[in-house]
Design an enzyme around this catalytic site. Structure first.
Site, PDB file in Angstrom:
ATOM      1  N   HIS A  28      28.324  23.209  24.202  1.00 37.13           N
ATOM      2  CA  HIS A  28      29.222  23.410  23.069  1.00 37.13           C
ATOM      3  C   HIS A  28      30.647  23.680  23.551  1.00 37.13           C
ATOM      4  O   HIS A  28      31.470  24.162  22.786  1.00 37.13           O
ATOM      5  CB  HIS A  28      28.722  24.579  22.219  1.00 37.13           C
ATOM      6  N   GLU A  54      40.335  29.374  48.078  1.00 34.70           N
ATOM      7  CA  GLU A  54      41.176  30.052  49.067  1.00 34.70           C
ATOM      8  C   GLU A  54      40.868  29.548  50.473  1.00 34.70           C
ATOM      9  O   GLU A  54      41.753  29.512  51.336  1.00 34.70           O
ATOM     10  CB  GLU A  54      40.979  31.570  48.990  1.00 34.70           C
ATOM     11  N   LYS A  76      52.520  36.917  47.621  1.00 34.29           N
ATOM     12  CA  LYS A  76      52.790  38.352  47.690  1.00 34.29           C
ATOM     13  C   LYS A  76      54.252  38.607  48.054  1.00 34.29           C
ATOM     14  O   LYS A  76      54.906  39.496  47.506  1.00 34.29           O
ATOM     15  CB  LYS A  76      51.870  39.006  48.723  1.00 34.29           C
TER      16      LYS A  76
END
Length: 545
Positions: free
Chosen positions: A363, A334, A469
């Site tokens: 793994h 950000e 937003k």
């Protein structure tokens, strides 16, 4: 650090690097208990000398920021998260007093809760704490709770960190019958953040089902006069704590946002603040070899070419630090993911961050890191202390403990990557305690700020988040029109295109998404019908009678 010997040209490294390169590139501060090794970054010849003027300019910008300069011109705001752990640096006496008073209030309030001087409506005491937030208002507290928590904590932490109804239900189910003994910490600077507001309203409904009130079980961390501040006052919240406009969400962990939940959990916020303070002091040094944040920023610049061409892979070899990569995703991405530089030129900067934990990574995706696309650099985090001394050690092979295996896997992966010419950074701390967590937070906060200065971007705004937003609100506004169109249809089954026209939009795709979601939730009253042999695009929709 001998820069002349320690800056060979780029290219695949030999299987065994000269020890003097490691020695010359190793930062160690015994008072911090911190080691930082950047010897496996392939610095260009004379890199440090070439970058010296730029890093000094970045350090000067950082000093000005700490002195109170406007660091976020978009909003005409200062950026003062460094004052949180050194209030005496605040540019005004009133700010210093506010920080000190807030920290004292946090400790006092937590003590009152623990002593049952502050109590819920019916239960004898608060036993659990539920943080309702999003982004930095949740990621920081979650990381700290996971890193430092134990079953013996004064209060067990839980989180609403999304507007996912099922996730909310799962958390409420986990709290179970203890909801009446749960203290909610609602965190939102503006009070208008939808995810947090939604979580608060869901929680209010859950308390109401028990015949309880939200206000008697909640505190707010928010801006003075905000929507949440007004809500908390009206509904009689137990307390309100400030979230200042000069503290961004991603740098708010050492404000009331993170300190209040940690104190309620029973963690030492004093030690966490002290660790951050000590790291800040070291990372103010103008001598690059003595400044771990400057070394990190320069290593990132070298590894990514200063244009983000490589990802940052974080591999902490300690389960307690598993959430650190999630926390850093927001702090780094950000802050650095910006389309425009500070002069308005399009640069599309950023460093992508992902990570898991060692040795789980052996793994998972280390195979690709070693043999796949070379589009990353790794940061290993090592913790020297294997476990609490009181636990003792178990040998799983003659002379070998589980901790020895963990260390061996880290060193082996580091060596294997180096043999393939893959770059890495290694950070070593002695143990995971509150002081060390504060140090790590402060180290990365400053490294991010310095790197942003090196590449000429504003680390302290987030226009892309605000755009997201706004787009989300546009979808919800369109949804209201879609529902109105269905209502006007008086129960008739309507095709998607007709509904879109009635809703006044030519964005049929978004209407398709809205209708598909509404119809999948029967309680919304939207019925989807697909003719036999038809495709999803032949579906019609109507309101249930």
């Amino acid at each position: 650090m001998d820069q002349d010997r320690a800056t060979p040209g780029r290219g695949p490294a030999p299987a065994v690097l000269p020890f003097d390169r490691f020695r010359d590139h190793l930062f160690h501060d015994p008072s911090l208990g911190l080691w930082l090794d950047v010897s496996r970054i392939h610095f260009e010849k004379d890199f440090f000398a070439t970058m010296e003027p730029r890093i000094q300019a970045a350090l000067a910008e950082m000093a000005a920021l700490e002195g109170g300069s406007i660091a976020n011109p978009d909003e005409d705001r200062r950026v003062g998260h460094y004052w949180l752990r050194a209030p005496e640096l605040a540019p005004e006496a009133a700010l210093r007093a506010a920080i000190e008073a807030t920290n004292a209030r946090i400790l006092s309030f937590a003590a009152d809760v623990h002593a049952a001087r502050v109590r819920p409506e019916r239960a004898a005491r608060f036993r659990k704490v539920l943080v309702v937030g999003i982004g930095g208002s949740a990621l920081g507290p979650q990381f700290v709770a996971s890193a430092l928590g134990t079953p013996a904590d004064r209060m067990q932490p839980y989180f609403f960190d999304n507007t996912d109804p099922d996730g909310i239900d799962r958390t409420l189910d986990a709290i179970g019958d203890d909801l009446g003994a749960t203290l909610a910490v609602i965190v939102s600077k503006s009070g208008g953040t939808k995810e947090t507001r939604n979580g608060m309203l869901e929680l209010e409904a859950a308390y109401r089902r028990l015949g309880l009130s939200l206000g008697a079980h909640a505190v707010a961390v928010t801006g003075e006069g905000s929507e949440l501040d007004r809500f908390a006052t009206k509904h009689g919240f137990l307390a309100r704590f400030p979230m200042w406009d000069w503290v961004g969400g991603r740098t708010s962990e050492l404000s009331a946002v993170g300190l209040l939940p940690a104190a309620l959990q029973g963690l030492s916020i004093v030690e966490m603040l002290q660790g951050a303070r000590e790291m800040d002091e070291v990372t103010r040094s103008k001598e690059v070899p003595r400044n771990p944040a400057a070394l990190l920023a320069l290593a990132w610049y070298s590894a990514t070419g200063g244009v983000g061409r490589k990802d940052m892979v974080l591999l902490p070899y300690k389960d307690r630090l598993e959430l650190f990569s999630r926390y850093l995703q927001q702090l780094v991405m950000e802050s650095l993911g910006k389309r425009l530089d500070r002069q308005g030129k399009e640069v599309c900067q950023g460093i992508a961050v992902y990570g898991n934990k060692g040795s789980t990574d052996q793994h998972a995706y280390v195979q690709q890191l070693r043999d796949g696309l070379d589009n990353f650099f790794v940061t290993f985090i090592e913790v020297l202390r294997d476990r609490a001394p009181s636990r003792g050690a178990i040998e799983v092979d003659p002379g070998v403990t589980t901790g020895d295996y963990l260390s061996g896997f880290l060193q082996g992966t580091r060596k294997a990557l180096s043999e393939s010419g893959r770059e890495s950074i290694s950070i070593t701390i002695e143990t995971v305690d509150a002081r060390a967590v504060g140090m790590l937070i402060a180290l990365y906060e400053r490294a991010v700020g310095l790197y942003a200065s090196l590449v000429g971007i504003n680390a302290y705004h987030q226009p892309g988040v605000e755009a997201g937003k706004k787009a989300a609100q546009e979808v919800l506004d369109l949804q209201a029109k879609v529902l109105a169109a269905l209502a006007a249809g008086a129960g008739r089954a309507l095709p998607i295109e007709e509904i879109a026209r009635a809703a006044g939009t030519d964005d049929v795709e978004t209407v398709f998404w809205i209708l598909r979601h509404l119809a999948a939730n029967p309680e919304r009253g939207v019925v989807r019908e697909v003719p036999q042999g038809g495709s999803p695009f032949d579906a019609t929709y109507r309101l249930a009678r």
